[in-house]
Design a protein around this motif. Structure first.
Motif, short mmCIF file in Angstrom:
data_model
loop_
_atom_site.label_atom_id
_atom_site.label_comp_id
_atom_site.label_asym_id
_atom_site.label_seq_id
_atom_site.Cartn_x
_atom_site.Cartn_y
_atom_site.Cartn_z
N ALA A 138 0.72 -1.30 0.00
CA ALA A 138 -0.12 0.03 -0.01
C ALA A 138 0.91 1.23 -0.04
O ALA A 138 0.72 2.29 -0.86
N VAL A 139 1.99 1.30 0.56
CA VAL A 139 2.94 2.40 0.76
C VAL A 139 3.43 2.73 -0.76
O VAL A 139 3.66 3.77 -0.91
N LYS A 140 3.84 1.55 -1.23
CA LYS A 140 4.57 1.57 -2.71
C LYS A 140 3.61 2.34 -3.48
O LYS A 140 3.77 3.13 -4.27
N ARG A 141 2.35 1.81 -3.45
CA ARG A 141 1.18 2.24 -4.26
C ARG A 141 0.98 3.82 -4.19
O ARG A 141 0.60 4.63 -4.89
N VAL A 142 0.81 4.22 -2.88
CA VAL A 142 0.72 5.41 -2.39
C VAL A 142 1.87 6.44 -3.03
O VAL A 142 1.44 7.20 -3.82
N ARG A 143 2.94 6.11 -2.99
CA ARG A 143 4.15 6.73 -3.22
C ARG A 143 4.12 6.95 -5.00
O ARG A 143 4.50 7.90 -5.28
N ALA A 144 3.82 5.91 -5.50
CA ALA A 144 3.39 5.82 -6.94
C ALA A 144 2.65 6.91 -7.50
O ALA A 144 2.81 7.41 -8.52
N CYS A 145 1.78 7.24 -6.63
CA CYS A 145 0.76 8.36 -7.12
C CYS A 145 1.22 9.58 -6.45
O CYS A 145 0.51 10.73 -6.77
N GLY A 146 2.24 9.77 -6.09
CA GLY A 146 2.88 11.08 -5.62
C GLY A 146 2.67 11.26 -4.14
O GLY A 146 2.58 12.57 -3.76
N GLY A 147 1.83 10.51 -3.29
CA GLY A 147 1.52 10.64 -2.00
C GLY A 147 2.59 10.72 -0.92
O GLY A 147 3.71 10.12 -1.28
N ILE A 148 2.37 11.12 0.04
CA ILE A 148 3.64 11.17 1.20
C ILE A 148 3.06 10.49 2.63
O ILE A 148 2.07 11.03 2.91
N LEU A 149 3.71 9.63 2.96
CA LEU A 149 3.23 8.63 4.06
C LEU A 149 3.71 9.30 5.37
O LEU A 149 4.79 9.71 5.71
N GLN A 150 2.78 9.41 6.24
CA GLN A 150 2.86 9.80 7.77
C GLN A 150 2.91 8.60 8.51
O GLN A 150 1.97 7.69 8.26
N GLY A 151 3.34 8.61 9.83
CA GLY A 151 3.22 7.42 10.96
C GLY A 151 2.18 7.83 11.79
O GLY A 151 1.41 7.06 12.48
N ALA A 152 1.78 9.25 11.71
CA ALA A 152 0.72 9.63 12.87
C ALA A 152 -0.02 10.69 12.19
O ALA A 152 0.33 11.42 11.35
#
Length: 108
Positions: free
Chosen positions: A43-57
């Motif tokens: 899911a993280v890879k897919r979000v990053r492929a869409c240009g999204g930025i992951l947060q932990g909180a």
């Protein structure tokens, strides 16, 4: 540009839909609960492929909270997001099915 026989310029513009960005593009995204359709790392890879930025909180900068289908009750992340929403923050809480639909969109 092309010139037609009346000597006026014709300007050809590109298709405006080609300029659309993915809804996750440059957005801060947090997950809570396990996903039933993929691993968190996928899911993280897919979000990053869409240009999204992951947060932990959850923070005031969060744009999306993704609720995994395999969650038990309301998580502390969801409670914090709901509190921030009640204070006027623009955070979208979406369920896993909607997340799957969004990441399936063509990233242009």
């Amino acid at each position: 540009m092309n010139n037609n026989k009346d000597n006026t310029e014709i300007i050809l513009l590109s298709d405006p839909s080609e300029c659309l960005m993915h809804p996750f593009y440059h957005k801060q995204i947090v997950f809570t609960g396990a996903l039933s359709t993929m691993t968190r790392s996928e899911a993280v890879k897919r979000v990053r492929a869409c240009g999204g930025i992951l947060q932990g909180a959850i923070t005031q900068d969060t744009d999306f909270l993704i609720l995994g289908d395999k969650r038990r009750g309301i998580s502390s992340k969801q409670l914090k997001a709901e509190k921030l929403i009640s204070l006027g923050q623009d955070i979208q809480i979406i369920i896993e099915d909607d997340f799957m639909w969004l990441i399936s969109m063509k990233n242009e």
